[in-house]
Structures are given as C-alpha cells and as structure tokens.
Design a protein around this motif. Sequence first.
Motif, PDB file in Angstrom:
ATOM      1  N   ASP A 166      12.502  -2.954   6.825  1.00  0.00           N
ATOM      2  CA  ASP A 166      12.992  -3.227   5.475  1.00  0.00           C
ATOM      3  C   ASP A 166      11.855  -3.490   4.489  1.00  0.00           C
ATOM      4  O   ASP A 166      12.095  -3.555   3.280  1.00  0.00           O
ATOM      5  CB  ASP A 166      13.934  -4.437   5.487  1.00  0.00           C
ATOM      6  N   ALA A 167      10.643  -3.669   4.993  1.00  0.00           N
ATOM      7  CA  ALA A 167       9.483  -3.901   4.121  1.00  0.00           C
ATOM      8  C   ALA A 167       8.940  -2.601   3.555  1.00  0.00           C
ATOM      9  O   ALA A 167       7.951  -2.618   2.816  1.00  0.00           O
ATOM     10  CB  ALA A 167       8.384  -4.634   4.897  1.00  0.00           C
ATOM     11  N   PHE A 168       9.587  -1.450   3.850  1.00  0.00           N
ATOM     12  CA  PHE A 168       9.069  -0.142   3.450  1.00  0.00           C
ATOM     13  C   PHE A 168      10.142   0.712   2.786  1.00  0.00           C
ATOM     14  O   PHE A 168      11.342   0.513   2.980  1.00  0.00           O
ATOM     15  CB  PHE A 168       8.526   0.616   4.668  1.00  0.00           C
ATOM     16  N   ALA A 169       9.664   1.678   2.022  1.00  0.00           N
ATOM     17  CA  ALA A 169      10.525   2.744   1.489  1.00  0.00           C
ATOM     18  C   ALA A 169       9.762   4.063   1.642  1.00  0.00           C
ATOM     19  O   ALA A 169       8.527   4.085   1.570  1.00  0.00           O
ATOM     20  CB  ALA A 169      10.882   2.493   0.031  1.00  0.00           C
ATOM     21  N   LEU A 198       5.834  10.206   1.309  1.00  0.00           N
ATOM     22  CA  LEU A 198       5.108   9.217   0.526  1.00  0.00           C
ATOM     23  C   LEU A 198       5.727   7.873   0.893  1.00  0.00           C
ATOM     24  O   LEU A 198       6.916   7.643   0.652  1.00  0.00           O
ATOM     25  CB  LEU A 198       5.240   9.489  -0.970  1.00  0.00           C
ATOM     26  N   ILE A 199       4.935   7.016   1.502  1.00  0.00           N
ATOM     27  CA  ILE A 199       5.424   5.749   2.056  1.00  0.00           C
ATOM     28  C   ILE A 199       4.821   4.596   1.269  1.00  0.00           C
ATOM     29  O   ILE A 199       3.640   4.625   0.919  1.00  0.00           O
ATOM     30  CB  ILE A 199       5.041   5.627   3.547  1.00  0.00           C
ATOM     31  N   VAL A 200       5.616   3.572   0.994  1.00  0.00           N
ATOM     32  CA  VAL A 200       5.110   2.380   0.333  1.00  0.00           C
ATOM     33  C   VAL A 200       5.686   1.164   1.045  1.00  0.00           C
ATOM     34  O   VAL A 200       6.829   1.169   1.505  1.00  0.00           O
ATOM     35  CB  VAL A 200       5.474   2.358  -1.173  1.00  0.00           C
ATOM     36  N   GLY A 201       4.866   0.115   1.169  1.00  0.00           N
ATOM     37  CA  GLY A 201       5.355  -1.095   1.814  1.00  0.00           C
ATOM     38  C   GLY A 201       4.250  -2.053   2.186  1.00  0.00           C
ATOM     39  O   GLY A 201       3.079  -1.866   1.828  1.00  0.00           O
ATOM     40  N   PRO A 253     -10.217   4.726  -3.387  1.00  0.00           N
ATOM     41  CA  PRO A 253      -9.553   5.979  -3.035  1.00  0.00           C
ATOM     42  C   PRO A 253      -8.391   6.337  -3.937  1.00  0.00           C
ATOM     43  O   PRO A 253      -7.788   7.384  -3.779  1.00  0.00           O
ATOM     44  CB  PRO A 253      -9.052   5.689  -1.618  1.00  0.00           C
ATOM     45  N   GLY A 254      -8.038   5.462  -4.885  1.00  0.00           N
ATOM     46  CA  GLY A 254      -6.937   5.755  -5.781  1.00  0.00           C
ATOM     47  C   GLY A 254      -5.881   4.668  -5.708  1.00  0.00           C
ATOM     48  O   GLY A 254      -5.872   3.825  -4.810  1.00  0.00           O
ATOM     49  N   SER A 255      -4.962   4.691  -6.683  1.00  0.00           N
ATOM     50  CA  SER A 255      -3.901   3.694  -6.695  1.00  0.00           C
ATOM     51  C   SER A 255      -2.700   4.254  -7.444  1.00  0.00           C
ATOM     52  O   SER A 255      -2.811   5.196  -8.230  1.00  0.00           O
ATOM     53  CB  SER A 255      -4.380   2.402  -7.357  1.00  0.00           C
ATOM     54  N   VAL A 305       0.850  -1.191   0.000  1.00  0.00           N
ATOM     55  CA  VAL A 305       0.000   0.000   0.000  1.00  0.00           C
ATOM     56  C   VAL A 305       0.886   1.241   0.000  1.00  0.00           C
ATOM     57  O   VAL A 305       2.004   1.224   0.531  1.00  0.00           O
ATOM     58  CB  VAL A 305      -0.939   0.005   1.232  1.00  0.00           C
ATOM     59  N   TRP A 306       0.386   2.313  -0.638  1.00  0.00           N
ATOM     60  CA  TRP A 306       1.020   3.629  -0.579  1.00  0.00           C
ATOM     61  C   TRP A 306       0.302   4.475   0.464  1.00  0.00           C
ATOM     62  O   TRP A 306      -0.915   4.438   0.563  1.00  0.00           O
ATOM     63  CB  TRP A 306       0.921   4.345  -1.925  1.00  0.00           C
TER      64      TRP A 306
END
Length: 259
Positions: free
Chosen positions: A250-253, A203-206, A173-175, A142-143
């Motif tokens: 480590d599952a995120f950036a 802006l986080i993704v993971g 809600p968007g992607s 998810v972002w």
Amino acid sequence: MASRTKTVPRFVADAPEVVAEGAAIPEATATLDEIVLTARKYAKIFHVSEEDLNDNLVDVLTTYRREWASRWARKFDNACLGVSVAQDGTDTAPYTSLYRLIGMPASPTNLITTGGALSYEDLNNALGIVEDSSKFDAANTVWMAHPKMLKEIRGMIKGNNDLVLPDPLAGTPGSLFGYPLVVSYGAAVSTAASSSPAGNPLLIVGNRQMLINGIRGGVESVVSRDAEFSKDGVLLKTRIRRGFAVADADAFAIVEKTA
C-alpha cells in the motif's frame, strides 16, 4: 543475511495521546508482525579459452564478471518489481514482486493503466495514492521508471502543445515533483524474471524503505582449470544470493503504459 532465511520485524501501533497530569496512561494496541526473506542463489559457469586469457589485452575474467553482474542486477530488479505470476521459488518467479501484489486484486486501486499516452494526471494520481498511504514518508519517496517511460515523461504536452513539465528530468539523476527519479531496466511487466523484459513499461512511486533487500553477500567467483584441462580451457563460476520482500504494497502506486 547470515542464513538462507531471515525474518524482518514489522511494527504497527496506535499513535500516542495527550494525557492529563495524574491521569492513567492508556495502553497501546500494538502488533508485531514479520516479513520472511528467503535467499535465492543465482549462478552461472562460463567456459573461457586459455588463448583468450593469454592473447587479449583486456582482462577477460573481469569483463565476464562485470557483464554477469550487470545482467543479474537487471534480472533481480525485474523479479522484485515486474513479474506478474505467483512466486514459485524458481528462476521464473523467485519472489513475490511488487507488481504482483498491487495488480492481484480484481479491481486494483494502486495500479493506473494509461490506455494511451502518459498524462500529467497519471503521475499526479499515482503520487496522490502514495501520499494518502499511512506509510507515506517524504524523505524516502522515490520514483522508479523503465527507460521507455522517460520519453513519455519528457513528451507530455498540454492542449496548446506546451510541455506539461518544462524541465521534467532536471538534475542528475533527476526528479519528479521534487522526489528522486531512478531508472530500472527491471521495471516492466513479465511472466518470468528477465534481464530484458519485453512487457509493458512501468513507472513506480513509493516508500523505498518498504522494499526489503536481503543481502547474503556480494558477487562471488571461482576459477578452475582442472575440469577443462584437456581442452586448454578455464571455467569461471559466478554466484550471488539475495532475498527480497515487500513490507507493505500500500506504500506504492504503479503507472503501467498499456498502449
């Protein structure tokens, strides 16, 4: 959570192997780790006038509760995602935030700083970091974006002034790149947990499963007229207790807009 603290097991082991019929089955090297959640209590007392309760057509107590819950949710998000200082267990840093874990190394590998406008490469590189992680899970990726990041995403352009993403926030809600995009007011850098952090937007993704939310209970409220009897007042006390921990950073950036 049914107590102030709770441990969540974290299991790590080797992948299974193909074994010939009749051959000895190899033993796995397994590690059973745990994450400790500590519930922190958020609370507030509101002074409400009896006249406001009697004269107003609006349900004043419900309005107070709803507004408090909204402000708490934003502050809780910020405490979990964006606080840059070390956890101290107080209102400043009740938990160790995701931003703190990712940005702590001298040369963080999972933190991308823009130094200017957000670019397609920033998004692509952040997602690439997550996809390279052993904790990558497409079904749970998810972002999470601060509202200020939405304008940056919509406005990304190529050299010929064409939009990089023609319909970047399609759907509700968007992607982004096929993964859900949610908005979080707490996804911004701050030195103390806040319902309106003023630092750099994130802006986080993971993998959302790696964010452990310890729910001790919902929003609780109690009304008392005794303490304010001489003033024709009412006291409204609201509280909620929550724990939080990152299972694996480590599952995120994170993409941080720094200019």
